[in-house]
Design an enzyme around this catalytic site. Structure first.
Site, PDB file in Angstrom:
ATOM      1  N   GLY A 210       0.753  -1.125  -0.017  1.00 34.38           N
ATOM      2  CA  GLY A 210       0.332  -0.118   0.043  1.00 34.38           C
ATOM      3  C   GLY A 210       0.677   1.396   0.242  1.00 34.38           C
ATOM      4  N   CYS A 211       0.735   2.504   0.566  1.00 31.50           N
ATOM      5  CA  CYS A 211       1.164   3.067   0.627  1.00 31.50           C
ATOM      6  C   CYS A 211       2.734   2.883   1.331  1.00 31.50           C
ATOM      7  CB  CYS A 211       0.753   4.448   2.065  1.00 31.50           C
ATOM      8  SG  CYS A 211       1.881   5.650   2.644  1.00 31.50           S
TER       9      CYS A 211
END
Length: 188
Positions: free
Chosen positions: A17-18
């Protein structure tokens, strides 16, 4: 780092993800020399953050981890990978949606590929998740280092909203789970 030291180091690349979250987690593990935020797995050379955010370049936000295999194994890095995000969520982690936020392991050699595939299959078979694991396992391509302001983002911006309300709780939980594997300065 001396030449002799660098010969004994290895690389691993993960997307959870991030990349701000991923970098903050891996940087805390003993044996990790560096965790660099960047982009991999796409079709555009030298992508920018703005371009990757459109979801049209094919890149994933990821972190390239340089580590000392004598202090931390690839299997331990895989454990951190699978326990630090939802590997059953396709192209999404929390509010971050798009292929750039996919769960992905970019392997650097055949041994990493085999270990990643085995870990994924065993975890899937274990019933730890209600849904199947969708983590992509792909060979490394070109890793493009993200812009300077993305590096050590959490450490440099702990009071920024996303850091305070999303990353900080994730880091706290991670450090409790992996407390025996943290760098000494992290545990103080």
């Amino acid at each position: 780092m001396t030449t002799n030291q660098s010969e004994n180091l290895a690389k691993a690349t993960f997307g959870t993800g991030c990349f701000w979250c991923t970098e903050a987690l891996y940087e805390s593990l003993d044996g990790v020399i560096s965790a660099v935020s960047g982009y991999e797995g796409g079709h555009k050379a030298n992508p920018t953050y703005k371009e990757v955010c459109t979801g049209t370049t094919g890149h994933a936000e990821c972190v390239e981890v340089t580590y000392d295999p004598k202090k931390i194994t690839y299997q331990e890095l895989l454990e951190a990978f699978f326990r630090s995000h939802d590997p059953t969520s396709l192209n999404r982690q929390g509010n971050d949606v798009g292929t750039q936020y996919r769960s992905v392991i970019f392997y650097h050699n055949d041994e990493q590929k085999q270990l990643a595939e085995t870990a994924k299959a065993e975890l899937d078979k274990s019933g730890a998740y209600d849904k199947p694991i969708v983590t992509e396992i792909s060979p490394t391509t070109t890793f493009y280092e993200a812009e300077d302001y993305h590096q050590s983002y959490f450490a440099n911006n702990p009071n920024q909203g996303y850091c305070a309300f999303v990353i900080a709780p994730k880091v706290d939980k991670f450090r409790k789970v992996f407390k025996e594997k943290l760098k000494p300065e992290v545990t103080q």
